[in-house]
Enzyme design. Structure first.
Site, PDB file in Angstrom:
ATOM      1  N   THR A  23      -3.564   0.451   2.372  1.00 20.90           N
ATOM      2  CA  THR A  23      -4.460   1.500   2.849  1.00 20.90           C
ATOM      3  C   THR A  23      -5.609   0.913   3.646  1.00 20.90           C
ATOM      4  O   THR A  23      -6.198   1.592   4.485  1.00 20.90           O
ATOM      5  CB  THR A  23      -4.971   2.333   1.656  1.00 20.90           C
ATOM      6  N   TYR A  58       2.653  -6.381  -6.315  1.00 26.29           N
ATOM      7  CA  TYR A  58       2.657  -5.088  -5.620  1.00 26.29           C
ATOM      8  C   TYR A  58       4.065  -4.842  -5.101  1.00 26.29           C
ATOM      9  O   TYR A  58       4.485  -5.429  -4.107  1.00 26.29           O
ATOM     10  CB  TYR A  58       1.640  -5.118  -4.486  1.00 26.29           C
ATOM     11  N   ILE A 114      -3.453   2.309  -8.878  1.00 21.59           N
ATOM     12  CA  ILE A 114      -4.118   1.853  -7.651  1.00 21.59           C
ATOM     13  C   ILE A 114      -3.830   2.935  -6.629  1.00 21.59           C
ATOM     14  O   ILE A 114      -2.683   3.145  -6.241  1.00 21.59           O
ATOM     15  CB  ILE A 114      -3.610   0.477  -7.208  1.00 21.59           C
ATOM     16  N   LYS A 143       1.605  -3.336  -9.619  1.00 21.43           N
ATOM     17  CA  LYS A 143       1.401  -2.039  -8.974  1.00 21.43           C
ATOM     18  C   LYS A 143       2.786  -1.586  -8.539  1.00 21.43           C
ATOM     19  O   LYS A 143       3.359  -2.128  -7.599  1.00 21.43           O
ATOM     20  CB  LYS A 143       0.470  -2.139  -7.778  1.00 21.43           C
TER      21      LYS A 143
END
Length: 294
Positions: free
Chosen positions: A47, A135, A206, A164
């Protein structure tokens, strides 16, 4: 960072019209997160448009976030890449800067085997003693880290403290939670799945939506963690239209437009990302109005 619980906002990186980093806007965004009670921020994640930030820019954003937070909130630095040596180098720098932990995206483009993934994460864990979060986001990296591989990484590296999980595969996530060693937890990587993931034993999220709705989403996560699933479900259904509109175009295009509409920053992007279409803008504004955002 061991067994992190709560909401970590994957914070956007604001740009000026010349595409340089807008640090005053970043300061406002960080203060907004702190004032609204989220437990952490992630600097230079997906992001945060890390894919188009230079190494020097990543270091400057991570340093600025740590200094601005000043210990009031945990700062997790996005230091992963498809190059193990580069990931080790940036992870070491993040530790030296004082980051509370790092987020390590699955190596993309290379399409490593499961054993290659294991060796990648093990190498980083061995080289840099800082809490590390895997992630897993197959939709962006073209590679899924299987449950057995994630558990294998966690079992051999006690500083790998969480994953994540953005695979949207609840069966895989349940398998990870079921077999995770005591020091390893699972965080939702898809905002809309935070409630069911926590119900299965996840410890937080997250998130994207908490960029502009940190109090509401943070309360959703905290309610779920406390076992108040009725209230968490109420908040989920309230926020669900916003969660959906966040991906009307590629993330973070909509969320940056929403923050701009709220007066927090400029809606500036770096190619290959482009501003939302007029049709998308109209849809976003409508949903914002219906949900009372802005």
């Amino acid at each position: 960072m061991k067994n992190f619980k709560g909401t970590a906002t994957a914070i956007v990186t604001p740009f000026l019209s010349d595409e340089s980093i807008d640090f005053p806007a970043l300061a406002r965004l960080i203060e907004f997160q702190i004032d609204n009670g989220v437990e952490a921020i992630v600097a230079c994640g997906s992001t945060g448009e890390a894919a188009t930030l230079s190494r020097e820019e990543k270091v400057s954003v991570i340093r600025f976030a740590i200094e601005q937070a000043a210990g009031r909130i945990k700062v997790i630095a996005g230091t992963g890449s498809n190059d193990t040596r580069a990931s080790i180098s940036l992870t070491r720098t993040a530790k030296d800067l004082g980051a509370d932990g790092v987020l390590l995206v699955t190596p993309y483009y290379n399409k490593p085997t499961q054993n290659g993934l294991f060796e990648h994460f093990r190498a980083i864990a061995e080289q840099v003693d800082i809490p590390q979060i895997i992630y897993n986001v197959p939709g962006r990296t073209a590679t899924n880290i299987l449950a057995e591989t994630q558990i294998r990484i966690a079992e051999c590296s006690t500083n790998v403290v969480a994953t994540k999980e953005a695979s949207a595969n609840l069966e895989q996530m349940s398998e990870i939670i079921r077999n995770a060693p005591a020091h390893f937890s699972l965080l939702a990587g898809d905002d809309s799945l935070a409630l069911p993931i926590i119900a299965c034993g996840g410890t937080g999220a997250i998130a994207v939506i908490s960029n502009y709705a940190p109090k509401l989403f943070g309360d959703l996560v905290r309610s779920a963690l406390s076992g108040d699933f009725a209230h968490s479900r109420e908040l989920l259904f309230r926020l669900l239209p916003m969660m959906q509109v966040n991906f009307v175009e590629s993330n973070p295009i909509p969320v940056k437009y929403i923050l701009a509409e709220m007066g927090m920053m400029q809606a500036q992007y770096r190619l290959p990302l482009t501003p939302p279409t007029e049709q998308s803008k109209a849809k976003i504004r409508l949903v914002m109005s219906e949900c009372g955002i802005g």
